[in-house]
Write an enzyme that holds these catalytic residues in place. Structure first.
Site, PDB file in Angstrom:
ATOM      1  N   ASP A 152       0.881  -1.360  -0.017  1.00  0.00           N
ATOM      2  CA  ASP A 152      -0.021  -0.092   0.024  1.00  0.00           C
ATOM      3  C   ASP A 152       0.755   1.145   0.114  1.00  0.00           C
ATOM      4  O   ASP A 152       2.032   1.301   0.303  1.00  0.00           O
ATOM      5  CB  ASP A 152      -0.908   0.016   1.349  1.00  0.00           C
ATOM      6  N   GLU A 153       0.276   2.316  -0.536  1.00  0.00           N
ATOM      7  CA  GLU A 153       0.749   3.881  -0.267  1.00  0.00           C
ATOM      8  C   GLU A 153       2.282   3.524  -0.795  1.00  0.00           C
ATOM      9  O   GLU A 153       3.191   4.058  -0.116  1.00  0.00           O
ATOM     10  CB  GLU A 153       0.922   4.145   0.907  1.00  0.00           C
ATOM     11  N   VAL A 154       2.566   3.129  -1.980  1.00  0.00           N
ATOM     12  CA  VAL A 154       3.912   3.020  -2.564  1.00  0.00           C
ATOM     13  C   VAL A 154       4.298   4.343  -3.087  1.00  0.00           C
ATOM     14  O   VAL A 154       4.133   4.791  -4.272  1.00  0.00           O
ATOM     15  CB  VAL A 154       4.110   1.968  -3.632  1.00  0.00           C
TER      16      VAL A 154
END
Length: 484
Positions: free
Chosen positions: A148-150
């Protein structure tokens, strides 16, 4: 409590990157989780896992030992809680990439959050992490690989060059890494199903998702913690994922830590509304389309961020005789017990300070009292007390000037307030130390208690320095005004 719920699996998320509980405390709350309807745990170890070999440097100062991990699994098994470990493998890699030995694997050199997907060593690194974690979870059926949230993906030099090639895109870059990580899991651990957060997948074109092969490898976890969650939008997203080939989907709500990086107390009503919306999503999609739900409880937004609602794992699972009255009726088409079970596991309504006898209720009571009253009581004395503001302002304090009479109006109240809070602080420290490790206790107190205590102590110190020394008493039989 009824087990009637639209979700076959109900996982409680333990985020161990902030205020990780001692195993002795987990032994007390696992039975409570089960009693409230949970049947699994999503354990995000981060730096609390006892990595070995070259990965040993990832360990936190008070990380769990292999024996403690084994004990956690034993305790979970006693209470029929399936353990799903979570290993970050793409974004949120600060706990790995902050170390000099792995800094060369950052996507952007200045930021330790995202792994460079072009480096062969990157996949070897996360593969080794996965293997060590699963080695100590021999019965695991699922593994969450994060993703997530790369942030800043595609902004590294290698990525920029790669993106210049025709038909390459950030979506393709992301999917290729997710596919590589999931393929490693399935090749080395064929009985383990990879899960992944869905935020990087939501806006990708259906044809790219379908062609990537990722839908055959992972089960996406759709997360949304908003009180006004778009129910119709989530149902459409589920339909999109299923059309792309994802066979099983998961949901994720939150019981704490999702409303602000410095939130002190849990806004229960916000989370209850979020949970109710997820029940509506489950009712709006095909029956059985959601495999389960993850009840997230974030302890930090980022590895080096501030603790959020720390010391309050139990707050989100507060039982009692009146909490169910805060839960709205189940949406049409859902069993009446669905909302009760889900919301009972997720969060209980705060009714009054000190109420309840669940594990950690003393921490809840004291943390709430400190959060609501410490700063305001000190502010009242320093900023609204007429003797302090009128006779011992910042100007007078800096020059240590005060009329002796005013000392008698200020000092007793300041000493009384300091004594009251010092006594409560001793109780809070003792309670926190039973549940958490010293570094977590120190951090919470420094963030939430010590600044106000220092202001109060500073006032008393300034009073002592400003108050003129008292004249010695006259000797017996002597007139102090008479010449010698």
């Amino acid at each position: 409590m009824s087990d009637s719920t639209p979700f076959e699996m109900r996982l409680v998320h333990l985020d161990l990157k902030g205020a990780p509980p001692k195993v002795s405390y987990l032994s007390k709350v696992f039975p409570l989780f089960r009693a409230l309807g949970a049947n699994g745990l999503l354990i995000e170890y981060e730096d609390m896992f006892p990595y070995e070999g070259p990965l040993r440097l990832l360990r936190a100062r008070f990380s769990y030992s292999p024996a403690e991990v084994k004990e956690i699994l034993h305790l979970a098994g006693l209470h029929q809680l399936e353990v799903v470990p979570l290993v970050q493998t793409f974004g949120h890699m600060e706990f790995v990439l902050k170390h000099g030995a792995f800094a060369h694997l950052r996507e952007v050199a200045a930021f330790p959050n995202t792994l460079n997907p072009h480096e062969p060593e990157s996949l070897a690194l996360v593969g080794a992490m996965i293997d060590q974690v699963l080695q100590q979870h021999p019965g695991a059926r699922r593994l969450h690989i994060g993703c997530d949230e790369v942030y800043y993906l595609g902004e590294g030099e290698a990525s920029r060059q790669w993106l210049q090639q025709e038909q390459n895109s950030k979506a393709k870059l992301c999917l290729s890494h997710v596919r590589a990580v999931a393929s490693h899991v399935l090749a080395r651990h064929p009985h383990v199903t990879p899960l992944a957060w869905d935020d990087m997948l939501r806006d990708m074109p259906e044809d790219q998702l379908t062609a990537s092969g990722v839908p055959q490898l992972v089960e996406p976890v759709l997360w949304d913690y908003a009180a006004d969650l778009d129910v119709h939008g989530k149902v459409l997203l589920m339909q999109k994922y299923r059309q792309c080939g994802f066979r099983r989907l998961w949901a994720a709500s939150a019981f704490k830590g999702a409303t602000g990086p410095s939130q002190a107390l849990t806004p229960v009503e916000h989370h209850l509304r979020n949970h109710e919306r997820w029940l509506q999503v489950a009712a709006g999609g095909p029956v059985g389309s959601l495999q389960g739900i993850v009840l997230t409880g974030w302890q930090r937004r980022l590895h080096r961020g501030r603790q959020t609602e720390s010391g309050e794992h139990s707050r989100g699972f507060r039982p009692g005789n009146s909490w169910s009255c805060k839960v709205s009726p189940a949406p049409p088409g859902l069993p009446s017990g669905g909302a009760t079970v889900l919301s009972g596991v997720l969060s209980g309504a705060l009714r009054s300070e000190g109420a309840g006898s669940f594990p950690g209720s003393d921490i809840l009571s004291l943390v709430t009292h400190f959060s609501l009253h410490l700063r305001s009581s000190v502010d009242a004395l320093l900023e609204r007390n007429r003797y302090v503001t009128g006779w011992f302002s910042s100007y007078h304090r800096s020059r240590k000037l005060i009329h002796p009479i005013m000392v008698q109006h200020i000092r007793p109240e300041a000493l009384s307030l300091l004594a009251q809070w010092s006594a409560l602080l001793q109780q809070l420290e003792a309670a926190l130390q039973l549940a958490f490790y010293p570094d977590a206790v120190e951090e919470w107190l420094e963030e939430n208690v010590h600044p106000s205590m220092r202001r109060l102590q500073g006032l008393l110190q300034d009073l002592d320095e400003a108050a003129p020394p008292r004249p010695p008493p006259s000797g017996p039989g002597r007139d102090s005004c008479q010449d010698p």
